[in-house]
Structures are given as structure tokens and as C-alpha cells.
Design a protein around this motif. Structure first.
Motif, short mmCIF file in Angstrom:
data_model
loop_
_atom_site.label_atom_id
_atom_site.label_comp_id
_atom_site.label_asym_id
_atom_site.label_seq_id
_atom_site.Cartn_x
_atom_site.Cartn_y
_atom_site.Cartn_z
N GLY A 31 0.90 -1.21 0.21
CA GLY A 31 0.04 0.05 0.09
C GLY A 31 0.92 1.25 0.13
N HIS A 32 0.49 2.38 -0.68
CA HIS A 32 1.14 3.76 -0.53
C HIS A 32 1.03 3.91 0.84
N ILE A 33 -0.03 3.71 1.54
CA ILE A 33 -0.21 3.78 3.07
C ILE A 33 -0.81 2.24 3.47
N LEU B 106 -1.21 -2.38 9.62
CA LEU B 106 -1.12 -3.74 9.94
C LEU B 106 -1.39 -4.01 11.31
N GLY B 107 -2.26 -4.76 11.77
CA GLY B 107 -2.75 -4.91 13.22
C GLY B 107 -1.66 -5.86 13.88
N VAL B 108 -1.33 -5.30 14.98
CA VAL B 108 -0.36 -6.04 15.77
C VAL B 108 -0.94 -6.21 17.36
N ASP B 109 -0.37 -6.94 18.14
CA ASP B 109 -0.86 -7.25 19.50
C ASP B 109 0.35 -6.64 20.49
N LYS B 110 -0.18 -5.83 21.37
CA LYS B 110 0.80 -5.27 22.18
C LYS B 110 0.19 -5.02 23.68
N ASP B 111 0.48 -5.56 24.52
CA ASP B 111 0.07 -5.70 25.92
C ASP B 111 -1.56 -5.83 26.07
N GLY B 112 -1.84 -6.74 25.33
CA GLY B 112 -3.23 -7.10 25.33
C GLY B 112 -4.15 -6.28 24.62
N LYS B 113 -3.73 -5.43 23.83
CA LYS B 113 -4.53 -4.36 23.08
C LYS B 113 -4.22 -4.44 21.77
N GLU B 114 -5.25 -4.03 20.86
CA GLU B 114 -5.14 -3.98 19.65
C GLU B 114 -4.25 -2.61 19.25
N TRP B 115 -3.20 -2.85 18.53
CA TRP B 115 -2.29 -1.71 17.91
C TRP B 115 -2.23 -1.64 16.42
N TYR B 116 -1.81 -0.60 15.90
CA TYR B 116 -1.58 -0.63 14.42
C TYR B 116 -0.16 -0.07 14.13
N GLN B 117 0.57 -0.74 13.13
CA GLN B 117 1.68 -0.04 12.62
C GLN B 117 1.20 0.47 11.10
N VAL B 118 1.72 1.47 10.68
CA VAL B 118 1.61 2.30 9.67
C VAL B 118 2.87 2.42 8.66
N SER B 119 2.67 2.03 7.70
CA SER B 119 3.87 1.96 6.61
C SER B 119 3.61 2.91 5.47
N LEU B 120 4.43 3.31 4.85
CA LEU B 120 4.52 4.28 3.79
C LEU B 120 5.43 3.94 2.44
N GLY B 121 5.06 4.21 1.50
CA GLY B 121 5.70 4.27 0.23
C GLY B 121 5.77 2.76 -0.58
N GLY B 122 4.69 1.91 -0.04
CA GLY B 122 4.63 0.54 -0.63
C GLY B 122 4.20 0.48 -2.19
#
Length: 605
Positions: A494-496, A499-515
């Protein structure tokens, strides 16, 4: 479209009957769940977070209106969970603060297949019988085998096409179906093929990517890429043959897969894909493929060489349909209301593509709208798409890589009538290739492996960007969302990317650029770069807004988002994303509970 022979039809019906026998023995207790599991997976039946999931094969994305109507019937009559199952799911959702559990839907995937999420397993044999009536099945939509072969949704109609890839894709489908040597590979194996100069099939991201081309002598052949893939280790495919004579492609694929089957890792599923083997061995892998190919040609007698007669037989199914030539007075004289002219013009710009036949157009129906997950289509929409295909597109549609449907055979004179009809059905939103035409996997709402949900994030971003003037001003942007590292939402390209990730028992999201997926718009295929630490669910829409604000601030003229990122540089956008971390923060959604029951099914998805 390819016309099934009597052998094809008997094969599909026999497979459905076999599944019924296996199911009945499982329900009777004479075939254990462990014994039944690999058998149902071979027909596309998974057990997901709450209920079974069926994946229906759509080879190279082509569907007839009759097949669409059967899919609509399955959505309406069978994609309905029991009250107990649904109440359990709703109860879990309520604890997480939202409800995203649509029933009665089909879901278009990035691999051009169709999935259903709620069909009770006890009814699976009835569904398989129904699919068989229109030559459909779930064979090789699961397991460590050669999966459904994908292609360009504009195959056979694109003006930039060198040769139609569909006859080759169909021959590959027949060759790979239940291939005894390749039924138990180290890991799943995916092939994509294109015959155009623009790569609309994301071939660089596949285990094997095939590009039809012509050499200086005008001979048809393939450029062969091997070892692409997403997941935990995003890798762009390596070119191992610049030109392979087209009729030798099956012999060469036999060598490619045979060497992988021999040397691919089986001790670690995360390192079992061919991309890991190609990356680790490099030239040695290429040399072994070449040696195996020469063995197949000289010693084995080149048994899979495609004869010109067989290519002609299969290609005869892919000639343009006999469209009715209508005199100007007989065309559908539908006037676009003056107050909707702007909407119509935008639809022509975004949803309508040029065609090899100057009298025709290819038109994309947009299923991306507020209140509906990307890729979802309810029973009524599927029936409507079938009716539009019959009226405007010779009874044919294509599932696109971006999870929409395309009508490939539309008379240019019928565009106003089609727009009016599609508008009434809610399928004419002019957002194709724009921000809200996003790719997203079903995520944690359905998948047992997902670390986070995709659908609520997609919904929140879609809700924020409903202004069509703003969307068109922002221009073409690929936004891709995956609920876990398996990358079913293609976040790497994706241009943006989100990605959903698991962190300390909560939903977190990594954001990437330039794909990039390798299309003309995006440039060379490349994975995006992560902008920094992960964001809470409530922060993500604000992060996207900050990225787009940075784009507006730095944009030159009508520059696209991806071109602006490349010119200005990653760091400027990374700083914008991280500055938005707390600007629009809501209470983070709790992480989904880990599934203990069916992770193996999901891993094979």
C-alpha cells in the motif's frame, strides 16, 4: 469465458459428492474431526473464529452472471449462523465496544476468490452441490498446494495487452489441479500472470509471477519471476528467466516447483515459502531449476509442452463475445440529470477504462461504501451485479485485485444507462483507486489468527473521507489494511499500509508508507517502510489525516500521493504521522482474545 467440458463437470460433481460422503461420516462419528480436517480444507472449508468459512475458487477472476446468482443464493440462504453462534459472536463484540458481523454476504478477496463466513458445516455439502451446478468449487483454495491462479482483471480487453493471459492461466489451472507431486508442498504456492505492459496482477509479490512478452523476432514468451511474497518477510520476486518460449511454460513451472518441493523447508512454517529458499540460495536455486528444466526437456521428453492445437482449443473460449450491434436509435437513450453531470463525469474518469475495441469500455462497480466492509457484497448486490452483467456486459464480470467487480464488455453508448442503473443500486461511487477504495482483510472479526480488527479501522477512515470533492482532490492513493502479519490485506504494497499487531493485550496498528504493487501508477514493486511505534486503534484515523495534510502541504500541482512521498522523502511524512499520535485519540479498543481452537486452519488461509 472458459467452457467446461463434460469431464470438467463430472470432476466437480464427483468432488462435491465425495465431500458429502466425508461430511456424513464425520457427523455420524465414524470419521474423526482430525481425519476430516484435511479433507474439508481440500475443498475450501475452514473453521474460523466463530463459524466455518468457505473459500470458493474463481480462476483468474472470471464469473458468469449465472455463477453470481448462485453466489447470491448461497449468501441469502446459507450464510446464516445459528442463533447460538451469532449470539456468542455478538456478545464478544459488545465487550469490545463495536459490532462488525455482517451475515448474508460474500467477500471478494485480493486473490479474486469469494468467501463466506457463516455457513454451518452441516450444510456444506448442500452448498458444494449448488456450486457444482455452475461449475464452481473450493478445490485448491487451501492447503500447501498450487492455489487459485490470478490474473489482470482487464485480461483480453486491455489496450496495453501483448497477449491474452487467460488461455495460459486456464491450462495452468488444469495442470495444477490435484497435481499428485505438488499436493503437499512445503507451503502454499501462488501464481499470477499478466499479458499487459502495466502490471495489474501484482506479479512481483507472488511465488511465481509471469509476464507475457514478445522477443525481437516477434515470438511469444514469458518473463518468469520467482520468490515474491508478503507475510513476515516481504520479498520482491527475482527474475530467473527473461524470456521463456510460451509453449514451454508448463515444463518450466514443473522445474520451478519441483526444486522448491525438494529443498523448501518443512521444519518451520514461517520459513517454508519459496521466497525464503530463493533468498537463501540465490543463484544456486536458479541453476538447479535450469538443470531440472533441461532434464525435463531432454530426458523426460518435455511431457508438458503445450501444443498449438491445445492452446487454440482453450483460447477459443476466450474470444470476445458476440455483442449485439445496435443502431444509434436502438441504444439505451438514458439522459444524465444535469444536477448529476459532475458525478457522472467523475465516474467516467475513475470507473471506466479504455478497451481494445474502441466501441467498448470496461467498467468497475464499486462495492466500497460507508457501512460495508471492503470486499463485502450482500445477496441483493450480487443479484444486481448479475443483472447488470446480463444487460450491459454479455453476462460476464471479473473480480478485481482491489475487491470490486468489473464489467468487461460494455458498449460505450450504454454508459449513461449503466451509470443510472448502478447508481440506483449504490454501485456507481466514483472512488475507484481513491482513498476509500481500500483493500482490507476480514481481520479479527472473523479470523482466528488476526491480532487486530481491520473492518472498524476501514470504517472509521471511510467515514472521515465521505466528501467526494476532497477524495478527488487527493487523487489516487492505495490504502491497504491487514489484521495480522500474514498480510491478506496486502499492507506491504500500500502507498499507506496498516498492520494490526498485538501489544500488551490491546489492538495496535503499525503504519507504513511508500509501498507499491508494481502497477504503472505506483512504480516498481517495493514494500512500504514503517513510520514508527505502533498506534492505538483510536489514533489511526488521525494519523491518516496527518499524512494527507502533509501531502497537501508539500504537493506540487496535481502530483500523486506516492510521487510526493518519493520526492519529499519518508522522514517528512514519518514526522507528520508521529506528531498526530495523541491529536485524535479515543479510548483504544481491547485486543481480541486469542483463539485456542482453530489456528491451524487460519494459518493455511
Amino acid at each position: 469465458m472458459y467452457q467446461y467440458t463434460e469431464f470438467d463437470r463430472q470432476f466437480v460433481r464427483a468432488r462435491a459428492a465425495q465431500h458429502r460422503d466425508q461430511l456424513e461420516r464425520n457427523l455420524a462419528g465414524t470419521l474423526s474431526d482430525d481425519e476430516f480436517r484435511p479433507l474439508r480444507l481440500q475443498n475450501g472449508w475452514y473453521i474460523q473464529r466463530y463459524a466455518p468459512m468457505l473459500r470458493v475458487a474463481v480462476p483468474y477472476g472470471e464469473l458468469s452472471s449465472a455463477q453470481l446468482r448462485v453466489l447470491a443464493r448461497i449468501a441469502r440462504e446459507y450464510d446464516q449462523p445459528s442463533k447460538a453462534v451469532f449470539d456468542t459472536a455478538i456478545g464478544a463484540q459488545a465487550a469490545w465496544g463495536t459490532t462488525h458481523l455482517p451475515v448474508g454476504y460474500g467477500h471478494f478477496t485480493t486473490r479474486q476468490n469469494v468467501q463466506f463466513n457463516w455457513i454451518p458445516l452441516a450444510k456444506s455439502a448442500d452448498v458444494m452441490d449448488l456450486l457444482a451446478t455452475v461449475n464452481m468449487h473450493g478445490i485448491q483454495t487451501s492447503g500447501n498446494c498450487i492455489r487459485n491462479i490470478t490474473s489482470d482483471e482487464l485480461a483480453g480487453v486491455a489496450p496495453d495487452e501483448i497477449a491474452d493471459p487467460r488461455p495460459f492461466a486456464e491450462i495452468m489451472r488444469q495442470w495444477s489441479t490435484l497435481h499428485p507431486e505438488f499436493a503437499f508442498l512445503p507451503r502454499k504456492f501462488k501464481i499470477a500472470i499478466t499479458g499487459a505492459t502495466a502490471d495489474r496482477a501484482a506479479t512481483h509479490w507472488h511465488d511465481v509471477g509471469l509476464h507475457l512478452k514478445k522477443n525481437e523476432a516477434g515470438e511469444l514468451g514469458f518473463k518468469v519471476l520467482v520468490g515474491g511474497g508478503m507475510g513476515r518477510t516481504p520479498v520482491i520476486g527475482t527474475t530467473i528467466r527473461e524470456f521463456l518460449p510460451a509453449l514451454q511454460i508448463m515444463n518450466y513451472l514443473e522445474a520451478v516447483v519441483r526444486v522448491y518441493n525438494r529443498w523448501g523447508r518443512r521444519d518451520n512454517m514461517y520459513k517454508a515459502r519459496i521466497k525464503i529458499l530463493v533468498k537463501a540460495e540465490g543463484q544456486r536455486y536458479i541453476d538447479e531449476v535450469e538443470a531440472e528444466y533441461q532434464q525435463i526437456l531432454t530426458v523426460d521428453g518435455a511431457p508438458h509442452t503445450i501444443t498449438q492445437a491445445e492452446l487454440d482449443r482453450v483460447a477459443a473460449s476466450f474470444v470476445p463475445p458476440a455483442l449485439v450491434e445496435r443502431a444509434p436509435a436502438a441504444t439505451k437513450t438514458v439522459a444524465v440529470p444535469p444536477e448529476r453531470q459532475k458525478d457522472y463525469d467523475r465516474w467516467l474518469q475513475q470507473n471506466v477504462a479504455k478497451h481494445q475495441n474502441p466501441k467498448l469500455r470496461a467498467v468497475t462497480l464499486s462495492f466500497k461504501r460507508l457501512g460495508q466492509a471492503p470486499g463485502d457484497a450482500d445477496a441483493d448486490q450480487l443479484d444486481t451485479a448479475a443483472a447488470l452483467a446480463d444487460e450491459f456486459s454479455a453476462g460476464e464480470v471479473r473480480v478485481t485485485h482491489d475487491q470490486n467487480l468489473l464489467l468487461p464488455w460494455v458498449n460505450a453508448a450504454d454508459l449513461p444507462a449503466l451509470w443510472v442503473a448502478a447508481s440506483h443500486a449504490g454501485l456507481a461511487r466514483s472512488n475507484i483507486r481513491l482513498l476509500t477504495d481500500m483493500i482490507a482483510c476480514p481481520g479479527g472479526d472473523f479470523c482466528a489468527l488476526a491480532n487486530a480488527r481491520s473492518i472498524p479501522i476501514a470504517e472509521a477512515i471511510t467515514e472521515r473521507y465521505q466528501d467526494m470533492d476532497e477524495l478527488h482532490d487527493l487523487g489516487e492513493i492505495d490504502l491497504h489494511i491487514s489484521g495480522c502479519i500474514n498480510s491478506c490485506g496486502h499492507h506491504h504494497s500500500g502507498h499507506i499500509g496498516i498492520l494490526g499487531v498485538d501489544k500488551d493485550g490491546k489492538e495496535w496498528y503499525q503504519v507504513s508508507l511508500g509501498g507499491s504493487d508494481g502497477s504503472t501508477l505506483s512504480g516498481a514493486a517495493v514494500p512500504g517502510k514503517v513510520v514508527g511505534p505502533s498506534f492505538g486503534a483510536g489514533e489511526v484515523p488521525g494519523v491518516i489525516e496527518a499524512l494527507l495534510d502533509a501531502f497537501r502541504l508539500n504537493r506540487q500541482g496535481r502530483e500523486t500521493f506516492i510521487d510526493c512521498v518519493k520526492r519529499v522523502g519518508f522522514d517528512t511524512f514519518k514526522a507528520a504521522a508521529n506528531s498526530a499520535r495523541l491529536a485524535d485519540k479515543h479510548e483504544d479498543l481491547h485486543a481480541l482474545p486469542k483463539s485456542s481452537g482453530y489456528a491451524k486452519d487460519a494459518q493455511e488461509a
